[in-house]
Write a protein that holds these residues in place. Sequence first.
Motif, PDB file in Angstrom:
ATOM      1  N   PRO A  18       0.894  -1.232  -0.025  1.00  0.00           N
ATOM      2  CA  PRO A  18      -0.041  -0.120  -0.205  1.00  0.00           C
ATOM      3  C   PRO A  18       1.036   1.161   0.075  1.00  0.00           C
ATOM      4  O   PRO A  18       2.005   1.247   0.310  1.00  0.00           O
ATOM      5  CB  PRO A  18      -0.753  -0.142   1.172  1.00  0.00           C
ATOM      6  CG  PRO A  18       0.326  -0.641   2.326  1.00  0.00           C
ATOM      7  CD  PRO A  18       0.976  -1.982   1.435  1.00  0.00           C
ATOM      8  N   ILE A  19       0.262   2.282  -0.227  1.00  0.00           N
ATOM      9  CA  ILE A  19       1.046   3.630  -0.196  1.00  0.00           C
ATOM     10  C   ILE A  19       0.804   3.990   1.411  1.00  0.00           C
ATOM     11  O   ILE A  19      -0.073   3.324   2.013  1.00  0.00           O
ATOM     12  CB  ILE A  19       0.502   4.785  -0.765  1.00  0.00           C
ATOM     13  CG1 ILE A  19      -0.925   5.082  -0.591  1.00  0.00           C
ATOM     14  CG2 ILE A  19       0.688   4.567  -2.481  1.00  0.00           C
ATOM     15  CD1 ILE A  19      -1.647   6.207  -1.406  1.00  0.00           C
ATOM     16  N   TRP A  20       1.916   4.613   1.907  1.00  0.00           N
ATOM     17  CA  TRP A  20       1.921   4.762   3.350  1.00  0.00           C
ATOM     18  C   TRP A  20       2.307   6.162   3.780  1.00  0.00           C
ATOM     19  O   TRP A  20       3.536   6.763   3.191  1.00  0.00           O
ATOM     20  CB  TRP A  20       2.758   3.819   4.148  1.00  0.00           C
ATOM     21  CG  TRP A  20       2.930   3.826   5.592  1.00  0.00           C
ATOM     22  CD1 TRP A  20       2.113   4.290   6.639  1.00  0.00           C
ATOM     23  CD2 TRP A  20       4.414   3.415   6.096  1.00  0.00           C
ATOM     24  NE1 TRP A  20       2.827   3.876   7.839  1.00  0.00           N
ATOM     25  CE2 TRP A  20       4.122   3.538   7.549  1.00  0.00           C
ATOM     26  CE3 TRP A  20       5.361   2.932   5.738  1.00  0.00           C
ATOM     27  CZ2 TRP A  20       5.008   3.299   8.462  1.00  0.00           C
ATOM     28  CZ3 TRP A  20       6.503   2.636   6.711  1.00  0.00           C
ATOM     29  CH2 TRP A  20       6.423   2.777   8.032  1.00  0.00           C
ATOM     30  N   THR A  21       1.706   6.804   4.588  1.00  0.00           N
ATOM     31  CA  THR A  21       2.399   7.966   5.253  1.00  0.00           C
ATOM     32  C   THR A  21       2.436   7.949   6.793  1.00  0.00           C
ATOM     33  O   THR A  21       1.505   7.402   7.364  1.00  0.00           O
ATOM     34  CB  THR A  21       1.094   9.194   5.092  1.00  0.00           C
ATOM     35  OG1 THR A  21       0.902   9.430   3.650  1.00  0.00           O
ATOM     36  CG2 THR A  21       1.611  10.566   5.781  1.00  0.00           C
ATOM     37  N   CYS A  22       3.638   8.199   7.243  1.00  0.00           N
ATOM     38  CA  CYS A  22       4.065   8.102   8.731  1.00  0.00           C
ATOM     39  C   CYS A  22       4.025   9.401   9.354  1.00  0.00           C
ATOM     40  O   CYS A  22       5.248   9.872   8.835  1.00  0.00           O
ATOM     41  CB  CYS A  22       4.934   7.006   8.547  1.00  0.00           C
ATOM     42  SG  CYS A  22       5.710   6.597  10.277  1.00  0.00           S
ATOM     43  N   LEU A  23       3.750   9.466  10.454  1.00  0.00           N
ATOM     44  CA  LEU A  23       4.299  10.742  11.114  1.00  0.00           C
ATOM     45  C   LEU A  23       4.293  10.524  12.612  1.00  0.00           C
ATOM     46  O   LEU A  23       3.403   9.894  13.194  1.00  0.00           O
ATOM     47  CB  LEU A  23       2.933  11.742  11.145  1.00  0.00           C
ATOM     48  CG  LEU A  23       2.356  12.406   9.650  1.00  0.00           C
ATOM     49  CD1 LEU A  23       1.226  12.812   9.779  1.00  0.00           C
ATOM     50  CD2 LEU A  23       3.288  13.094   8.981  1.00  0.00           C
ATOM     51  N   GLY A  24       5.234  11.325  13.084  1.00  0.00           N
ATOM     52  CA  GLY A  24       5.528  11.463  14.430  1.00  0.00           C
ATOM     53  C   GLY A  24       4.677  12.625  14.898  1.00  0.00           C
ATOM     54  O   GLY A  24       4.727  13.476  14.352  1.00  0.00           O
ATOM     55  N   VAL A  25       4.124  12.160  16.187  1.00  0.00           N
ATOM     56  CA  VAL A  25       3.272  13.436  16.516  1.00  0.00           C
ATOM     57  C   VAL A  25       3.308  13.352  18.235  1.00  0.00           C
ATOM     58  O   VAL A  25       3.952  12.516  18.982  1.00  0.00           O
ATOM     59  CB  VAL A  25       1.531  12.901  16.330  1.00  0.00           C
ATOM     60  CG1 VAL A  25       1.362  13.102  15.137  1.00  0.00           C
ATOM     61  CG2 VAL A  25       1.386  11.728  17.012  1.00  0.00           C
ATOM     62  N   ALA A  26       3.157  14.635  18.786  1.00  0.00           N
ATOM     63  CA  ALA A  26       3.390  14.829  20.316  1.00  0.00           C
ATOM     64  C   ALA A  26       2.369  14.065  21.211  1.00  0.00           C
ATOM     65  O   ALA A  26       2.683  13.647  21.973  1.00  0.00           O
ATOM     66  CB  ALA A  26       3.338  16.439  20.616  1.00  0.00           C
ATOM     67  N   VAL A  27       0.849  14.080  20.619  1.00  0.00           N
ATOM     68  CA  VAL A  27      -0.021  13.449  21.513  1.00  0.00           C
ATOM     69  C   VAL A  27      -0.940  12.901  20.439  1.00  0.00           C
ATOM     70  O   VAL A  27      -1.313  13.535  19.395  1.00  0.00           O
ATOM     71  CB  VAL A  27      -0.443  14.447  22.447  1.00  0.00           C
ATOM     72  CG1 VAL A  27      -1.207  15.449  21.683  1.00  0.00           C
ATOM     73  CG2 VAL A  27      -1.292  13.676  23.629  1.00  0.00           C
ATOM     74  N   LEU A  28      -1.708  11.738  20.900  1.00  0.00           N
ATOM     75  CA  LEU A  28      -2.774  11.487  20.147  1.00  0.00           C
ATOM     76  C   LEU A  28      -4.041  11.894  20.700  1.00  0.00           C
ATOM     77  O   LEU A  28      -4.191  12.291  22.038  1.00  0.00           O
ATOM     78  CB  LEU A  28      -2.848   9.613  19.768  1.00  0.00           C
ATOM     79  CG  LEU A  28      -1.628   9.556  18.774  1.00  0.00           C
ATOM     80  CD1 LEU A  28      -1.400   8.178  18.880  1.00  0.00           C
ATOM     81  CD2 LEU A  28      -2.158   9.993  17.379  1.00  0.00           C
ATOM     82  N   GLY A  29      -5.383  11.381  20.431  1.00  0.00           N
ATOM     83  CA  GLY A  29      -6.690  11.580  20.788  1.00  0.00           C
ATOM     84  C   GLY A  29      -6.814  11.057  22.421  1.00  0.00           C
ATOM     85  O   GLY A  29      -7.467  11.814  23.053  1.00  0.00           O
ATOM     86  N   ASP A  30      -6.234   9.948  22.886  1.00  0.00           N
ATOM     87  CA  ASP A  30      -6.208   9.559  24.088  1.00  0.00           C
ATOM     88  C   ASP A  30      -4.707   9.710  24.600  1.00  0.00           C
ATOM     89  O   ASP A  30      -3.948   9.143  24.094  1.00  0.00           O
ATOM     90  CB  ASP A  30      -6.863   8.260  24.432  1.00  0.00           C
ATOM     91  CG  ASP A  30      -7.028   7.731  25.794  1.00  0.00           C
ATOM     92  OD1 ASP A  30      -6.076   7.680  26.570  1.00  0.00           O
ATOM     93  OD2 ASP A  30      -7.983   7.613  26.361  1.00  0.00           O
ATOM     94  N   PRO A  31      -4.556  10.199  25.741  1.00  0.00           N
ATOM     95  CA  PRO A  31      -3.041  10.433  26.395  1.00  0.00           C
ATOM     96  C   PRO A  31      -2.148   8.954  26.289  1.00  0.00           C
ATOM     97  O   PRO A  31      -1.177   8.831  26.257  1.00  0.00           O
ATOM     98  CB  PRO A  31      -3.112  10.716  27.526  1.00  0.00           C
ATOM     99  CG  PRO A  31      -4.449  11.103  27.965  1.00  0.00           C
ATOM    100  CD  PRO A  31      -5.349  10.747  26.783  1.00  0.00           C
ATOM    101  N   LYS A  32      -3.003   7.623  26.525  1.00  0.00           N
ATOM    102  CA  LYS A  32      -2.492   6.484  26.651  1.00  0.00           C
ATOM    103  C   LYS A  32      -1.824   6.024  25.398  1.00  0.00           C
ATOM    104  O   LYS A  32      -1.393   4.919  25.241  1.00  0.00           O
ATOM    105  CB  LYS A  32      -3.262   5.452  27.317  1.00  0.00           C
ATOM    106  CG  LYS A  32      -3.636   6.031  28.727  1.00  0.00           C
ATOM    107  CD  LYS A  32      -4.683   5.116  29.505  1.00  0.00           C
ATOM    108  CE  LYS A  32      -5.715   5.773  30.081  1.00  0.00           C
ATOM    109  NZ  LYS A  32      -7.199   5.609  29.917  1.00  0.00           N
ATOM    110  N   MET A  33      -2.754   6.528  24.138  1.00  0.00           N
ATOM    111  CA  MET A  33      -2.156   5.898  23.120  1.00  0.00           C
ATOM    112  C   MET A  33      -0.865   6.152  22.513  1.00  0.00           C
ATOM    113  O   MET A  33      -0.285   7.590  22.652  1.00  0.00           O
ATOM    114  CB  MET A  33      -3.416   6.713  21.953  1.00  0.00           C
ATOM    115  CG  MET A  33      -4.559   6.138  21.938  1.00  0.00           C
ATOM    116  SD  MET A  33      -5.820   6.892  20.601  1.00  0.00           S
ATOM    117  CE  MET A  33      -5.330   6.153  19.107  1.00  0.00           C
ATOM    118  N   ARG A  34      -0.138   5.231  21.763  1.00  0.00           N
ATOM    119  CA  ARG A  34       1.371   5.830  21.381  1.00  0.00           C
ATOM    120  C   ARG A  34       1.012   5.426  19.837  1.00  0.00           C
ATOM    121  O   ARG A  34       1.901   5.997  18.946  1.00  0.00           O
ATOM    122  CB  ARG A  34       1.993   4.600  21.912  1.00  0.00           C
ATOM    123  CG  ARG A  34       2.437   5.004  23.456  1.00  0.00           C
ATOM    124  CD  ARG A  34       3.310   4.072  23.717  1.00  0.00           C
ATOM    125  NE  ARG A  34       2.837   2.850  24.058  1.00  0.00           N
ATOM    126  CZ  ARG A  34       3.787   1.704  24.132  1.00  0.00           C
ATOM    127  NH1 ARG A  34       5.028   1.779  24.536  1.00  0.00           N
ATOM    128  NH2 ARG A  34       3.016   0.442  24.168  1.00  0.00           N
TER     129      ARG A  34
END
Length: 137
Positions: free
Chosen positions: A111-127
Amino acid sequence: KFKMLSPGGWGEKQVRDYSYSMVMEMDGRVELSGQGGWDPGTLEFQTGHPIEAEINQAFENVAFMLNAVDLDWGNVAHVNSYHVPEPDGTILAATGEMGRQFRRRMPDHKPIWTCLGVAVLGDPKMRVEIRVTAFRF
């Protein structure tokens, strides 16, 4: 006309708590909202486990949502993944595991893929959060 679904306990929780759907289908195109590494039985995140376990569970949760509309990873054309950096400041372990999961679950296509590093997700427990676009052929 499009069809919206929110299967499983997590889907029901998101509809109830935040008023959004997990799956949208229109004319053979299926869009999934981001799937994290929550346990489908407890709806808790895979915290305290290596990032690889959380990513594996997120892939399982994508598979569950695809299955709800009679598709599987073989129908996936596009993947977006979002990763909170590990304590060393990188997402290298996460991207390595993403590649392993791609090879395992989509051995016959890339597949095509876009991968991003982010500071936080929708729930703070998510990585990790994985969002896909799939097609009926």
